[in-house]
Enzyme design. Structure first.
Site, PDB file in Angstrom:
ATOM      1  N   ARG A   1      -7.364  -9.838  -4.409  1.00  0.00           N
ATOM      2  CA  ARG A   1      -6.119 -10.423  -3.919  1.00  0.00           C
ATOM      3  C   ARG A   1      -6.228 -11.935  -3.726  1.00  0.00           C
ATOM      4  O   ARG A   1      -7.312 -12.470  -3.520  1.00  0.00           O
ATOM      5  CB  ARG A   1      -5.717  -9.768  -2.592  1.00  0.00           C
ATOM      6  CG  ARG A   1      -5.296  -8.320  -2.730  1.00  0.00           C
ATOM      7  CD  ARG A   1      -5.054  -7.674  -1.390  1.00  0.00           C
ATOM      8  NE  ARG A   1      -6.291  -7.547  -0.621  1.00  0.00           N
ATOM      9  CZ  ARG A   1      -6.359  -7.002   0.587  1.00  0.00           C
ATOM     10  NH1 ARG A   1      -5.259  -6.552   1.168  1.00  0.00           N
ATOM     11  NH2 ARG A   1      -7.517  -6.924   1.218  1.00  0.00           N
TER      12      ARG A   1
ATOM     13  N   THR B   1      -3.430 -11.101  11.785  1.00  0.00           N
ATOM     14  CA  THR B   1      -4.412 -10.738  10.770  1.00  0.00           C
ATOM     15  C   THR B   1      -5.787 -10.531  11.369  1.00  0.00           C
ATOM     16  O   THR B   1      -6.098 -11.039  12.455  1.00  0.00           O
ATOM     17  CB  THR B   1      -4.495 -11.832   9.692  1.00  0.00           C
ATOM     18  OG1 THR B   1      -5.251 -11.352   8.573  1.00  0.00           O
ATOM     19  CG2 THR B   1      -5.148 -13.098  10.224  1.00  0.00           C
TER      20      THR B   1
ATOM     21  N   CYS C   1      -3.238   0.503   6.644  1.00  0.00           N
ATOM     22  CA  CYS C   1      -2.149  -0.329   6.123  1.00  0.00           C
ATOM     23  C   CYS C   1      -0.801  -0.001   6.763  1.00  0.00           C
ATOM     24  O   CYS C   1      -0.058  -0.914   7.149  1.00  0.00           O
ATOM     25  CB  CYS C   1      -2.060  -0.186   4.607  1.00  0.00           C
ATOM     26  SG  CYS C   1      -3.602  -0.614   3.760  1.00  0.00           S
TER      27      CYS C   1
ATOM     28  N   ASP D   1     -12.298  -7.060  -4.057  1.00  0.00           N
ATOM     29  CA  ASP D   1     -10.988  -7.427  -3.525  1.00  0.00           C
ATOM     30  C   ASP D   1     -10.465  -8.571  -4.378  1.00  0.00           C
ATOM     31  O   ASP D   1     -10.957  -9.698  -4.279  1.00  0.00           O
ATOM     32  CB  ASP D   1     -11.089  -7.842  -2.056  1.00  0.00           C
ATOM     33  CG  ASP D   1      -9.731  -7.987  -1.377  1.00  0.00           C
ATOM     34  OD1 ASP D   1      -8.736  -8.193  -2.101  1.00  0.00           O
ATOM     35  OD2 ASP D   1      -9.665  -7.889  -0.135  1.00  0.00           O
TER      36      ASP D   1
ATOM     37  N   GLY E   1      -3.594  -1.818  -4.219  1.00  0.00           N
ATOM     38  CA  GLY E   1      -4.982  -1.521  -4.567  1.00  0.00           C
ATOM     39  C   GLY E   1      -5.885  -2.732  -4.532  1.00  0.00           C
ATOM     40  O   GLY E   1      -6.722  -2.926  -5.419  1.00  0.00           O
TER      41      GLY E   1
ATOM     42  N   CYS F   1       0.866  -1.184   0.000  1.00  0.00           N
ATOM     43  CA  CYS F   1       0.000   0.000   0.000  1.00  0.00           C
ATOM     44  C   CYS F   1       0.898   1.227   0.000  1.00  0.00           C
ATOM     45  O   CYS F   1       1.357   1.667   1.061  1.00  0.00           O
ATOM     46  CB  CYS F   1      -0.930   0.009   1.212  1.00  0.00           C
ATOM     47  SG  CYS F   1      -1.935   1.516   1.320  1.00  0.00           S
TER      48      CYS F   1
END
Length: 215
Positions: free
Chosen positions: A132, A153, A70, A130, A96, A57
């Site tokens: 990812r 996390t 982030c 998202d 992103g 980020c």
């Protein structure tokens, strides 16, 4: 990976200094492909070590943006790993939310125009909310010979990716205070849209509950 790249990677061990503390560190490519990201291995981690899987980020990490969490998450992760003397940061090239920096900027612009959160703005623009993936990070951790890890996390998708490669995962919450009202709104959107384990403002005790494993 070329032979030269492989040799260079095997010799990456060096001293890393942060906050006045020296820690041995070496660097490996994620899944053998630097384009995916890198594993930063601090000290000599073994089973049940701390692990942070983190996506790039630029705004939050290098530009000190106060619109997301982030930067604070990355710094807190490094603080915790350094305090233990060992651990692993998996740094993924997924700017992103996997759509890239231009898409990120367009998403912010659309969110400002419409008043929607950035997840909704992404889908309005035709991007995945998202995009990812954490599969390559999971395979890279398993390839180190680890059997179990403590994962820093709030994201259940990261836990599931590690469970899918038969790693024993203990998720550990990584809560940071929002830097602005916009950042607080982003945390709320992550909870609502992606199921992140982030306590609502009216449920502060949630930060101390044991996080659930994928069922």
């Amino acid at each position: 990976m070329t032979a030269a790249e492989g040799a260079a990677e095997s010799d990456t061990g060096h001293r890393f200094t942060r906050n006045g503390q020296d820690t041995p560190m070496r660097v490996l490519a994620v899944d053998g492909d630097p384009a995916l990201g890198h594993l930063l291995i601090f000290g000599d981690p073994d089973d049940n070590c701390l692990v942070r899987i983190h996506s790039r980020c630029l705004y939050g990490e290098a530009l000190d943006s106060q619109d997301c969490d982030c930067g604070p998450e990355l710094r807190k992760s490094l603080d915790l790993i350094q305090a233990e003397g060992s651990g692993i940061l998996v740094y993924l090239e997924q700017e992103g939310r996997g759509a890239g920096l231009i898409a990120k900027a367009l998403g912010y612009r659309e969110a400002e125009r419409s008043g929607a959160d950035t997840f909704t703005a992404y889908t309005t623009l035709g991007y995945p909310a998202d995009g990812r993936s954490y599969a390559s990070a999971a395979r890279s951790l398993a390839a180190l010979g680890l059997g179990k890890v403590r994962l820093l996390t709030n994201n259940p998708e990261k836990v599931q990716a590690l469970v899918d490669v038969d790693l024993d995962v203990t998720p550990e919450p990584l809560y940071t205070s929002p830097l602005s009202a916009r950042a607080a709104a982003y945390l709320d959107a992550k909870r609502r849209h992606r199921g992140h384990w982030i306590p609502a403002d009216d449920d502060p005790a949630a930060a101390h509950r044991r996080l659930p494993l994928p069922g």
